[in-house]
Design a protein around this motif. Structure first.
Motif, PDB file in Angstrom:
ATOM      1  N   SER A 145     -60.247 -12.571   0.941  1.00  0.00           N
ATOM      2  CA  SER A 145     -58.989 -12.670   1.520  1.00  0.00           C
ATOM      3  C   SER A 145     -58.290 -11.388   1.978  1.00  0.00           C
ATOM      4  O   SER A 145     -58.960 -10.285   1.646  1.00  0.00           O
ATOM      5  N   TYR A 146     -57.236 -11.317   2.598  1.00  0.00           N
ATOM      6  CA  TYR A 146     -56.381 -10.247   2.956  1.00  0.00           C
ATOM      7  C   TYR A 146     -54.902 -10.658   2.508  1.00  0.00           C
ATOM      8  O   TYR A 146     -54.539 -11.651   2.810  1.00  0.00           O
ATOM      9  N   PRO A 147     -54.234  -9.537   1.911  1.00  0.00           N
ATOM     10  CA  PRO A 147     -52.747  -9.617   1.464  1.00  0.00           C
ATOM     11  C   PRO A 147     -52.043 -10.306   2.500  1.00  0.00           C
ATOM     12  O   PRO A 147     -51.714  -9.788   3.686  1.00  0.00           O
ATOM     13  N   ILE A 148     -51.438 -11.536   2.405  1.00  0.00           N
ATOM     14  CA  ILE A 148     -50.203 -11.860   3.126  1.00  0.00           C
ATOM     15  C   ILE A 148     -49.369 -12.970   2.224  1.00  0.00           C
ATOM     16  O   ILE A 148     -49.995 -13.816   1.443  1.00  0.00           O
ATOM     17  N   THR A 149     -48.184 -12.784   2.396  1.00  0.00           N
ATOM     18  CA  THR A 149     -47.181 -13.742   1.755  1.00  0.00           C
ATOM     19  C   THR A 149     -47.195 -15.005   2.416  1.00  0.00           C
ATOM     20  O   THR A 149     -47.216 -15.009   3.696  1.00  0.00           O
ATOM     21  N   GLU A 184     -58.018 -10.041   8.304  1.00  0.00           N
ATOM     22  CA  GLU A 184     -57.960 -11.522   7.984  1.00  0.00           C
ATOM     23  C   GLU A 184     -59.202 -12.109   8.621  1.00  0.00           C
ATOM     24  O   GLU A 184     -59.848 -13.182   7.927  1.00  0.00           O
ATOM     25  N   ILE A 185     -59.708 -11.501   9.893  1.00  0.00           N
ATOM     26  CA  ILE A 185     -60.722 -12.064  10.364  1.00  0.00           C
ATOM     27  C   ILE A 185     -61.976 -11.769   9.608  1.00  0.00           C
ATOM     28  O   ILE A 185     -62.830 -12.582   9.382  1.00  0.00           O
ATOM     29  N   ALA A 186     -61.985 -10.592   9.145  1.00  0.00           N
ATOM     30  CA  ALA A 186     -63.218  -9.965   8.232  1.00  0.00           C
ATOM     31  C   ALA A 186     -63.360 -10.933   6.893  1.00  0.00           C
ATOM     32  O   ALA A 186     -64.323 -11.168   6.431  1.00  0.00           O
ATOM     33  N   ALA A 187     -62.065 -11.119   6.509  1.00  0.00           N
ATOM     34  CA  ALA A 187     -61.882 -12.178   5.296  1.00  0.00           C
ATOM     35  C   ALA A 187     -62.678 -13.533   5.503  1.00  0.00           C
ATOM     36  O   ALA A 187     -63.475 -13.910   4.850  1.00  0.00           O
ATOM     37  N   GLY A 199     -52.022 -15.538   9.609  1.00  0.00           N
ATOM     38  CA  GLY A 199     -53.721 -15.053   9.152  1.00  0.00           C
ATOM     39  C   GLY A 199     -54.846 -16.038   9.590  1.00  0.00           C
ATOM     40  O   GLY A 199     -55.663 -15.883   9.958  1.00  0.00           O
ATOM     41  N   VAL A 200     -54.408 -17.265   9.567  1.00  0.00           N
ATOM     42  CA  VAL A 200     -55.332 -18.499   9.837  1.00  0.00           C
ATOM     43  C   VAL A 200     -55.563 -18.427  11.440  1.00  0.00           C
ATOM     44  O   VAL A 200     -56.566 -18.488  11.711  1.00  0.00           O
ATOM     45  N   ALA A 201     -54.245 -17.902  12.051  1.00  0.00           N
ATOM     46  CA  ALA A 201     -54.519 -17.974  13.437  1.00  0.00           C
ATOM     47  C   ALA A 201     -55.668 -16.775  13.829  1.00  0.00           C
ATOM     48  O   ALA A 201     -56.652 -16.995  14.595  1.00  0.00           O
ATOM     49  N   LEU A 202     -55.940 -15.874  13.108  1.00  0.00           N
ATOM     50  CA  LEU A 202     -56.802 -14.709  13.361  1.00  0.00           C
ATOM     51  C   LEU A 202     -58.046 -15.157  12.780  1.00  0.00           C
ATOM     52  O   LEU A 202     -59.089 -14.835  13.577  1.00  0.00           O
ATOM     53  N   LYS A 203     -58.233 -16.118  11.856  1.00  0.00           N
ATOM     54  CA  LYS A 203     -59.531 -16.634  11.433  1.00  0.00           C
ATOM     55  C   LYS A 203     -60.173 -17.616  12.410  1.00  0.00           C
ATOM     56  O   LYS A 203     -61.346 -18.168  12.106  1.00  0.00           O
ATOM     57  N   THR A 204     -59.426 -18.264  13.189  1.00  0.00           N
ATOM     58  CA  THR A 204     -59.649 -19.490  14.094  1.00  0.00           C
ATOM     59  C   THR A 204     -61.176 -19.256  14.630  1.00  0.00           C
ATOM     60  O   THR A 204     -61.847 -20.372  14.364  1.00  0.00           O
ATOM     61  N   GLU A 205     -61.476 -18.188  15.299  1.00  0.00           N
ATOM     62  CA  GLU A 205     -62.479 -17.998  15.894  1.00  0.00           C
ATOM     63  C   GLU A 205     -63.897 -18.255  14.782  1.00  0.00           C
ATOM     64  O   GLU A 205     -64.974 -18.740  15.128  1.00  0.00           O
TER      65      GLU A 205
END
Lengths: 336, 628
Positions: B278-282, B308-311, B333-339
């Motif tokens: 994970s990556y810290p995000i509120t 976020e992507i690396a997570a 963060g989920v937007a960044l993880k999308t790919e």
């Protein structure tokens, strides 16, 4: 596969047809990697190649090992996660200069500072090949491309210098067609931690000849400095050039050896463990007239990511009990 | 909701305790005033006294906003009662305002006639102005509609601290104990025991014994003040009898705790180690903290990635190597993880993505709740990339939904998005602790099947075999380029792409056979009105339908937990209702999904104020829909 039989380089080639352009530098690297695995007696079942996106990143499909072709720039993060799960995997990562230094720059930085025990092969052809020839972060100033018709104006990233800046524990440079490439790969593989190797690779279609000075048999001796730990730094077809450190300008200086010149005992001696020296070598060829250093620029021992995160699996029964205790921890109360 | 029942026992002054069925209390003050701690401790004392309860912590995005400002106000609301409580409450019966800013921000939520307790020491000329008041609201009659108890809480706290012999504390430390004074007073007001709070103080300040002593002294002083001081006749203590709740062992649990523990439990039931990357995000960060604390005794590895992507990538890498990879985040963060999620869908690897939703778009409202990532979850990827979406309905429910997410991810070799939200993450509720030994394991297999090919499929689940690197005889390559059916080799073949796209879709669609049929949470299975919700609106929707039924309006509550694929009978179920109301904390995302799947007519009730629904809002909308 029966590991009792020693595998040859060809046994590490998958049955997939290799689809790089004829004459691409990647072929030579593929052969060198397959030879390295054979020489090391690598177990294909325990070996994984990760990659991102780009020409170089097709690499895993051509290896008869496990392979994971991931997404652009993020190969290092996938490899890190896999090593978190199974620290004993023999993991390699193949990534181009765009993959490593543009979209994946962040992950290269962090895989190095974490010292994840993998071999990181950065295929640097100083251009985007798969998307047809745009400049990459490694392209030299003035590189003409469809996106820089007047020549690129952004300073190129120097991969080895970037790696040292990221606290890399092993940094080497090599040329794709170098005969002893496999020896450097073996060194990187033997290193405990991230064995980072920048391989200068010719793109025959979009950036042909960019490394001619380093790969051409006639030109190479005068333009490359083969680094040998403990040896004075000498190069040239006649072995008549040497490297000293000029205190007055606080910079490296090329000198002539022999008659009327400097004695070899005056030269800088390569020490892989000297970070100051490594930093100087990492930018040496940005100085006009200086050779490109090839070989191991830097290495040091350091704790690996795997050593820090390795975790034996707890017994099922014990975890079951722990979870039960966890749910019942803190303030609880009974409702009758 | 302060409906009087029977008289209770008198307090220290011989005052009768008025017995009431439930109450809503909000503690409000500066973000440095310790209101979250105060609320948390009152919650514990309330749970121990046998009430059912629900809480709503609400705090600013700034860690320490400038003192005395309205945007620095932090609050904690609790609704507790002698009956089942499903929401944090609509309107306040008691407001504790530690400064003028807390008063001005929260006054609109206070019921007429409710009790307002203020620290009058904080009502200085400067702070009154800073809050935006032209004059002191305590003196100008503007609070005449309420019962106001104005007390010099800071002074009283200082006096209490000075009485602690030999305590070496600073002036600042003394003043900070005022939240405990206020807590003591509220404990008296509702006949709560101090013991659990005293224990907590002792543990919390074990290394700072003087701080522990002054906080305990302030707590005692506040309690005693209430118990033995004469007050205006309209101010008197209450009694909220225990609720009739099912027998068992209970504890308070927040959504962050429940989802974290559910992930541990899910991985364990799959007989896998959990790799939480994970990556810290509120408001998702707490999961990373909680899971890091658990560590190897629970087979949990945590990894704070560089982004976020690396997570997401590391979690997929861990799954690839045979663990259960999980990544947690919030919408941006989920937007960044999308790919990366797309790659997990393409390579058909298990992955759980927990999205603690917050107000959007972009950075939006980091500390405020919303459920506006449903489109993102169900549809938000390039290509035809189906996956599974599950949503939690309450803090405690996060435990079971997290297990369900793990089960589906492992069994079907697919990414699963688990939707929680800021409210669920931070809110807590009494939780009937389950007997974990009764949970059915769903062990994952890394064994090589006969005639192994990486993309051969299980005929029933359509899942591919999970053969991991390190397995002799299983060497193969996978990747994001379209894979040949069966072998998984790179394939650009048009017909193969059709086949593989169909496989991916059919696999996810087929999961509908493996999830429970949609039930009706409350009310008849067909009829005049269905109020359909998902996620954390469960409480207010359920309470609203309850109220509608009480008001003589035939109504049903349908709560959807599996949002993709949807339960097989849902379309038919919805068709049995004359009216459908869909309240949700977005602009109508579930409404769109239901319309698109079932072509049903429905009324959307959107709300994006950053706060949960009020029961009354849903009741009003429902009445308007059915009564016209």
């Amino acid at each position: 596969m029966n590991l009792q039989t020693k595998l040859g380089a060809k046994d590490y080639a998958s049955d997939q047809e290799v689809r790089w352009c004829p004459g691409c530098g990647d072929y030579a690297i593929l052969r060198a990697v397959q030879k390295t695995l054979a020489d090391n007696g690598a177990d294909p079942a325990n070996t994984v190649f990760f990659s991102g996106i780009g020409c170089a990143s097709r690499f895993p499909y051509y290896m008869e090992t496990y392979g994971f072709h991931t997404i652009h720039g993020r190969g290092a993060a996938f490899a890190t996660g896999a090593k978190l799960a199974n620290p004993d995997l023999d993991a390699w990562l193949v990534a181009g200069d765009g993959d490593s230094l543009a979209i994946g720059g962040n992950h290269l930085l962090h895989v190095l500072r974490r010292n994840v025990d993998i071999v990181y092969l950065l295929f640097n052809n100083e251009i985007y090949g798969l998307t047809k020839g745009q400049t990459s972060p490694a392209s030299r100033l003035g590189t003409r491309s469809p996106t820089t018709p007047a020549g690129s104006r952004d300073e190129p990233v120097r991969a080895a210098r970037f790696a040292l800046g990221a606290s890399a524990t092993f940094v080497a440079r090599a040329v794709d067609v170098q005969k002893d490439l496999s020896d450097i790969l073996k060194r990187a593989h033997a290193h405990k931690g991230t064995g980072f190797v920048e391989i200068l690779q010719n793109c025959i279609v979009f950036n042909d000849g960019v490394y001619d000075k380093l790969s051409n048999k006639k030109l190479a001796p005068d333009n490359t400095l083969k680094l040998v730990h403990g040896e004075p730094m000498i190069w040239g077809a006649e072995r008549d050039k040497g490297l000293v450190f000029d205190i007055a300008t606080m910079s490296p200086k090329a000198v002539s050896l022999g008659e009327g010149g400097v004695d070899a005992s005056q030269l800088l001696v390569h020490d892989e463990h000297n970070l100051t020296l490594a930093n100087m070598l990492a930018t040496l060829d940005s100085i006009p007239g200086m050779p490109s250093p090839l070989g191991v620029l830097y290495s040091r021992e350091a704790e690996t990511f795997e050593a820090r995160t390795r975790m034996d699996r707890a017994e099922t029964a014990s975890v079951e009990q722990k979870i039960g205790q966890l749910l019942n921890s803190g303030h609880t109360w009974a409702v009758a | 909701m302060m409906d009087a029942l029977v008289p209770g026992k008198p307090d220290g002054m011989g005052r009768e305790r008025e017995t009431i069925e439930s109450a809503v209390v909000r503690f409000a003050g500066d973000s440095g005033d310790g209101m979250q701690i105060t609320g948390g401790q009152f919650t514990l004392a309330t749970a121990l006294s046998g009430n059912d309860l629900a809480t709503f912590p609400d705090f600013p995005a700034e860690i320490r906003a400038p003192i005395g400002t309205t945007f620095g106000v932090s609050s904690f609301q609790i609704n507790f009662g002698a009956r089942v409580v499903r929401t944090a409450g609509d309107q306040l019966d008691v407001l504790v305002a530690m400064n003028p800013a807390a008063l001005i921000v929260n006054l609109a939520d206070v019921k007429p006639g409710a009790l307002i307790i203020v620290d009058e020491n904080a009502f200085t000329v400067r702070d009154i102005a800073k809050a935006g008041y032209a004059e002191n609201p305590l003196d100008n009659g503007s609070l005449d509609a309420y019962r106001v108890l104005r007390l010099p809480i800071t002074d009283y706290t200082m006096t209490a601290v000075k009485s602690v012999e030999g305590a070496e504390v600073s002036n600042k430390e003394s003043v900070r104990a005022k939240n405990m004074w206020a807590l003591g007073l509220i404990l008296w007001l509702f006949e709560r025991e101090k013991a659990a709070v005293v224990d907590w103080i002792a543990t919390k300040f074990a290394k700072l014994p003087d701080i522990a002593r002054i906080n305990t002294a302030a707590l005692d002083a506040g309690y005693i003040y209430g118990d033995v001081t004469e007050m205006a006749p309209e101010i008197h203590p209450y009694r909220v009898p225990p609720a009739a709740i099912p027998p068992g062992i209970y504890r308070n649990i927040s959504g962050s705790e429940a989802v974290s523990w559910g992930l541990v439990a899910g991985a364990h039931l799959a007989r896998l180690k959990l790799a939480f990357c994970s990556y810290p995000i509120t408001p998702a960060t707490n999961m990373l903290h909680l899971l890091t604390k658990l560590g190897k005794e629970f087979n949990v590895t945590t990894f704070q990635a560089e982004d976020e992507i690396a997570a997401a990538c590391a979690a997929i890498g861990a799954s690839y190597a045979g663990e259960l990879g999980v990544t947690g985040s919030s919408g941006p963060g989920v937007a960044l993880k999308t790919e990366a999620i797309g790659l997990a869908a393409a390579t058909e690897l298990p992955l759980v993505i927990v999205n603690a939703q917050r107000g959007g778009p972009s950075t939006g409202l980091p500390t405020k709740t919303e459920q506006s990532d449903l489109y993102q979850s169900v549809w938000g990827r390039n290509g035809d990339t189906p996956l599974v979406v599950v949503a939690s309905r309450s803090p405690g429910d996060c435990f079971d939904t997290a297990i369900e997410a793990c089960r589906l991810a492992v069994k079907y070799m697919t990414p699963v998005i688990l939707l929680t939200d800021g409210y669920l993450s931070n809110a807590s509720e009494p939780w009937h602790i389950p007997d974990f030994s009764t949970y059915e394991p769903f062990p994952a297999s890394h064994a090589i099947p006969a005639d192994f090919k990486p993309y051969n499929r299980d005929p029933e689940t359509l899942a591919r075999p999970w053969v991991v690197p390190g397995t002799p005889g299983g060497v193969h390559r996978i990747g994001g380029i379209e894979r040949k059916d069966g072998s998984g080799e790179i394939s650009y073949d048009a017909d193969n792409h059709q086949i593989m796209t169909d496989h991916r879709k059919n696999k996810i669609d087929g999961i509908a056979r493996d999830i429970p049929d949609q039930e009706v949470a409350l009310g008849p299975v067909s009829g005049r009105l269905a109020v359909v919700g998902w996620g954390s609106t469960y409480g207010p929707v359920n309470r609203a339908v309850d109220a509608l039924i009480e008001q003589g309006i035939e109504a049903s509550h349908i709560h959807i937990r599996h949002l993709w694929p949807l339960p097989r009978n849902l379309g038919q179920l919805l068709a049995g209702f004359d009216n459908i109301l869909v309240p949700e904390m977005n602009t109508g995302q579930l409404a769109t999904l239901l319309r698109s799947e079932y072509q049903c007519e429905l009324k959307s009730q959107p709300k994006v104020s950053g706060r949960p629904f009020r029961v009354s809002e849903i009741v009003d909308a429902a009445r308007e829909l059915v009564e016209g």
